[in-house]
Design an enzyme around this catalytic site. Structure first.
Site, PDB file in Angstrom:
ATOM      1  CB  SER A  98      -0.972  -0.058   1.184  1.00 57.62           C
ATOM      2  OG  SER A  98      -2.056   0.811   0.986  1.00 57.62           O
ATOM      3  CG  ASP A 214      -6.692  -3.816  -3.683  1.00 54.89           C
ATOM      4  OD1 ASP A 214      -7.517  -3.020  -3.186  1.00 54.89           O
ATOM      5  OD2 ASP A 214      -5.468  -3.749  -3.465  1.00 54.89           O
ATOM      6  CG  HIS A 242      -5.623  -2.698   0.105  1.00 49.32           C
ATOM      7  ND1 HIS A 242      -5.096  -2.295  -1.109  1.00 49.32           N
ATOM      8  CD2 HIS A 242      -4.994  -1.952   1.050  1.00 49.32           C
ATOM      9  CE1 HIS A 242      -4.188  -1.355  -0.907  1.00 49.32           C
ATOM     10  NE2 HIS A 242      -4.102  -1.126   0.398  1.00 49.32           N
TER      11      HIS A 242
END
Length: 262
Positions: A98, A214, A242
């Site tokens: 991320s 995601d 995610h």
């Protein structure tokens, strides 16, 4: 044995807390936006038989300093260098997910001699070339009802089936003790990230991982990164969102371990 917490200071004097566990070749694990090192709880253990794992609390989170000053993903990368310097590490493997993946991009671009192999998970190149989350996702995360927003975030991280079988802890939902100014600075740092123009300069051998379902960071970004970074390869994991590194932990950790040691 649990990771041991240590401290150092960034170039601007901000205190940085970092955690070291395991033994072997050094592996830096970089968490997502608004999160501290607990993002990696339950995953770092997969690597500690062959690696010395290193996490840090980003400035604004955990036991690190919380200055009310703008920050950037490139600046977070410089903080990682301060940690490596404190440990006397010349070169490490780096696994960022991320916002940690955005930070990892700058780490490998601006400090190429310090990164041996690179894993970029559920992340994007940023800027106009990135594929952004849709408006419905943004609205769900921005809704004023905090419990509803947290539930929306949870469902972006994990599938309903996974959530039905796992009732906690929720270590990827943000540092609950993070002050509002730090949240604003993290959001701006992540939103302002744009490494597209420099990705072709990246020389570390690179693996890109992503969950196929995601919606937080759409999986098309995995192919964008792999096509832009020389000799990179992408692997998209079916049925995962995610937080693929938790929900798909056995397969994801195996892919990373094989890449780092192969």
């Amino acid at each position: 044995m649990p990771a041991v917490q240590e401290r150092t200071r960034a170039a601007d004097g901000t205190e940085l807390a970092f955690q070291v566990g395991g033994r072997g070749r050094s592996l830096v694990l970089l968490a997502g936006q608004d999160n501290n090192h607990h993002w990696w709880d339950g995953v770092r253990e997969d690597f500690e038989h062959a690696h010395r794992t290193i996490t840090l609390d980003y400035r604004g989170t955990g036991a690190s300093g919380k200055p009310d000053e703008p920050c950037s993903t490139a600046g977070f990368a410089d903080d990682v260098i301060a940690v490596l310097d404190a440990l006397g590490i010349d070169s490490a493997d780096v696994y960022g997910t991320s916002m940690g993946g955005r930070t990892a991009q700058w780490l490998a671009i601006n400090h190429p001699a310090r990164v041996r192999r690179l894993v970029l998970g559920c992340t994007s190149p940023g800027g106009p070339h990135a594929v952004e989350r849709d408006a419905a996702v943004r609205r769900a995360l921005a809704q004023p009802d905090r419990r509803a927003a947290e539930q929306a975030l949870l469902e972006l991280m994990y599938s309903p089936a996974w959530l039905a079988e796992h009732h906690g802890p929720r270590t990827v939902l943000g540092d609950p003790d993070m002050p509002p100014h730090a949240r604003r600075h993290h959001l701006a740092a992540s939103n302002d990230h744009d490494a597209w123009g420099r990705l072709a300069d990246l020389r570390a051998r690179t693996l890109v991982l992503h969950g196929a379902d995601d919606r937080m960071t759409p999986p098309e970004n995995a192919d964008l990164l792999a096509s832009r970074i020389p000799d990179a390869r992408a692997h998209v994991l079916p049925g995962l969102r995610h937080a693929y590194f938790h929900a798909g932990r056995p397969a994801a950790s195996r892919l990373v371990a094989e890449f780092l040691t192969g």
